[in-house]
Every structure is written in C-alpha cells, then in structure tokens.
Write a protein that holds these residues in place. Structure first.
Motif, PDB file in Angstrom:
ATOM      1  N   GLU A  66       0.816  -1.212   0.000  1.00 52.92           N
ATOM      2  CA  GLU A  66       0.000   0.000   0.000  1.00 52.92           C
ATOM      3  C   GLU A  66       0.851   1.263   0.000  1.00 52.92           C
ATOM      4  N   ALA A  67       1.898   1.290   0.802  1.00 51.75           N
ATOM      5  CA  ALA A  67       2.753   2.479   0.867  1.00 51.75           C
ATOM      6  C   ALA A  67       3.460   2.719  -0.457  1.00 51.75           C
ATOM      7  N   ALA A  68       3.913   1.638  -1.104  1.00 52.49           N
ATOM      8  CA  ALA A  68       4.607   1.770  -2.383  1.00 52.49           C
ATOM      9  C   ALA A  68       3.662   2.292  -3.465  1.00 52.49           C
ATOM     10  N   VAL A  69       2.439   1.809  -3.457  1.00 52.99           N
ATOM     11  CA  VAL A  69       1.452   2.269  -4.440  1.00 52.99           C
ATOM     12  C   VAL A  69       1.145   3.747  -4.227  1.00 52.99           C
ATOM     13  N   ALA A  70       0.900   4.132  -2.990  1.00 50.90           N
ATOM     14  CA  ALA A  70       0.589   5.530  -2.685  1.00 50.90           C
ATOM     15  C   ALA A  70       1.741   6.444  -3.091  1.00 50.90           C
ATOM     16  N   PHE A 120      -7.460  -2.970  -5.687  1.00 54.19           N
ATOM     17  CA  PHE A 120      -8.057  -2.142  -4.642  1.00 54.19           C
ATOM     18  C   PHE A 120      -7.106  -1.023  -4.218  1.00 54.19           C
ATOM     19  N   LEU A 121      -5.834  -1.355  -3.991  1.00 54.98           N
ATOM     20  CA  LEU A 121      -4.871  -0.354  -3.535  1.00 54.98           C
ATOM     21  C   LEU A 121      -4.627   0.711  -4.596  1.00 54.98           C
ATOM     22  N   LEU A 122      -4.580   0.320  -5.853  1.00 50.48           N
ATOM     23  CA  LEU A 122      -4.411   1.295  -6.931  1.00 50.48           C
ATOM     24  C   LEU A 122      -5.608   2.237  -7.019  1.00 50.48           C
ATOM     25  N   THR A 123      -6.801   1.665  -6.930  1.00 53.71           N
ATOM     26  CA  THR A 123      -8.022   2.477  -6.981  1.00 53.71           C
ATOM     27  C   THR A 123      -8.065   3.448  -5.809  1.00 53.71           C
ATOM     28  N   LYS A 124      -7.776   2.943  -4.632  1.00 50.40           N
ATOM     29  CA  LYS A 124      -7.798   3.766  -3.426  1.00 50.40           C
ATOM     30  C   LYS A 124      -6.830   4.941  -3.540  1.00 50.40           C
TER      31      LYS A 124
END
Length: 249
Positions: A66-70, A120-124
C-alpha cells in the motif's frame, strides 16, 4: 482519438496488454507512466518506446504494498500535476490445471493479493487525485473466467470475479463525480502469461471460444483506448467482454 494533455498510469506496462496499451496511449499524445515489478523488462520497454519516438516513464512498483502504491501515484501526480487515466493490467494465474481441492492456500492468497488487493490499492490511491480534478478513467483488466469460471483455475477465476465486483461497487460510488470505473473481461489473449500455462489448459480455454482463436494484443489495446477516453462517458461499473463470442449473456 487524442489524449494530449492527459496523464495515464499503466500498471503491468512491461509486457502483454499493459505494454500494448501504454504504447497506444503514448502514440495518441498521453504522458504515460508505466508501473511494473519487473524493473528489467520495464526498462527494456522504455528503450523500445524511445526508439519509436515515444516516452514511457518507468517505475518499479509492487502493487501489493500500500505504501509503495501511494508513493508511486503521488510521484506521478506531482510530476504531471494530475492523473487522468489508470489502466491496471497486472495479474498472475498462479498454479493452473489442478482441481480445487489441490489448490494450496498460499498460492490462492498470492493470486488474490496481486489480482484483487492490488487493484483495490491502486483504486484507493488514484481516486482522490481524480476527485480533485473532477475527471478520471479507471480500467481494470479482469477475465471472462471471472464471469463463468475456468476449470483448473480456481484462484485466478475467484480473483477476477472479485475484481469485477470491485468495479461494479466502486463505479457506483463515484458515478456523479466525472470518474468512470470499468473492467475488461478478455477470453484468451496471446501474452507471456498465457504462453507459460500448460498447453492443455490453453486448449481448454480456446476451445470454448466460438471464433476458435485467441485474441490479439492490439484488439485489447484498442478497446481499452476507447473505454478510457472522454467519449466513453456514460458507462461505469461495467465489465466489457472481449471473448470472441464466448460470453453469451
């Protein structure tokens, strides 16, 4: 169709559908940021783009983190002052050609982690950017197996069914904001992922296609191009089929 003054994030851009889509959008004028966990293959794609006079901004990203995606989304947003398009083509099949009772829990969870949790993480991460703009196009590549299942592909089929459900739910959440969220459900497209599958599994899937052939990368890229364009403005929470006639509902 032009995408000038738009920024597109293409996930899984190193090869397959992702690379084909990234090249198509770049050729239409979009600034394209390619994300992939295979840094070597992504760099090779970037070099190939450059030889064609195109630019692929490469980022090595693990979409299960999640942190890497954000952080990746923020880097792209800051560099371009916005993100207009997200095309997520990342996915794995996991072990195939085995019945449900022989599926290992670890393999099942690994497939869902990339195919569903990653989406989900990309969308978020990208939706807040698009909300600020009042515009966005999100497209997740699902699979026809997410609609009717493929024998011997329990984890993959379940993950893609979940992805379709994610799109249907999230599409409704943002239907009044200028953001559309859709999915594409291909049957068999000739990619490295398909090439790595057992021959009998590929034959089983191809035999179910009335056209009796696999889909082409350019066919998938062309359909995705339209779905993420401004022209596709009245469809959200929908799963488009690309199945050679396999889908009949």
């Amino acid at each position: 169709m032009t995408f000038e003054q738009q920024t597109a994030v293409v996930v899984g851009a190193a090869r397959g559908i992702g690379r084909a889509v990234a090249e198509r959008l770049a050729a239409r004028g979009a600034a394209v940021a390619g994300y992939d966990r295979d840094a070597g293959a992504l760099a090779e794609a970037g070099t190939a783009f450059a030889k064609k006079g195109l630019v692929l901004e490469c980022q090595d990203v693990d979409i299960t983190d999640e942190a890497a995606v954000a952080a990746a989304i923020e880097r792209t947003r800051a560099h371009h002052s916005g993100i207009h398009i997200l095309v997520n083509c990342a996915g794995i099949t996991g072990k195939t050609g085995i019945p449900a009772h022989q599926v290992e829990a670890a393999n099942f969870e690994a497939v869902l982690r990339i195919n569903l949790t990653g989406a989900f993480l990309l969308t978020k991460a990208v939706v807040p950017v698009m909300l600020e703009q009042g515009y966005g196009r999100i497209l997740h590549v699902a699979s026809i197996s997410g609609k009717d299942g493929n024998a011997g592909m329990l984890a993959y089929s379940a993950s893609k069914a979940g992805l379709i459900g994610l799109v249907k739910s999230a599409g409704k959440d943002y239907a009044e904001t200028g953001i559309t969220i859709n999915a594409l459900a291909p049957a068999v497209i000739l990619t490295d992922m398909v090439a790595a599958m057992p021959a009998h599994q590929v034959k089983y899937m191809t035999d179910k296609i009335p056209m009796k052939r696999t889909g082409k990368l350019e066919e998938a890229a062309a359909m995705i191009e339209w779905i993420v364009s401004p022209e596709c403005s009245f469809t959200t929470g929908f799963c488009f089929d690309l199945s050679g006639g396999r889908a009949t509902y």
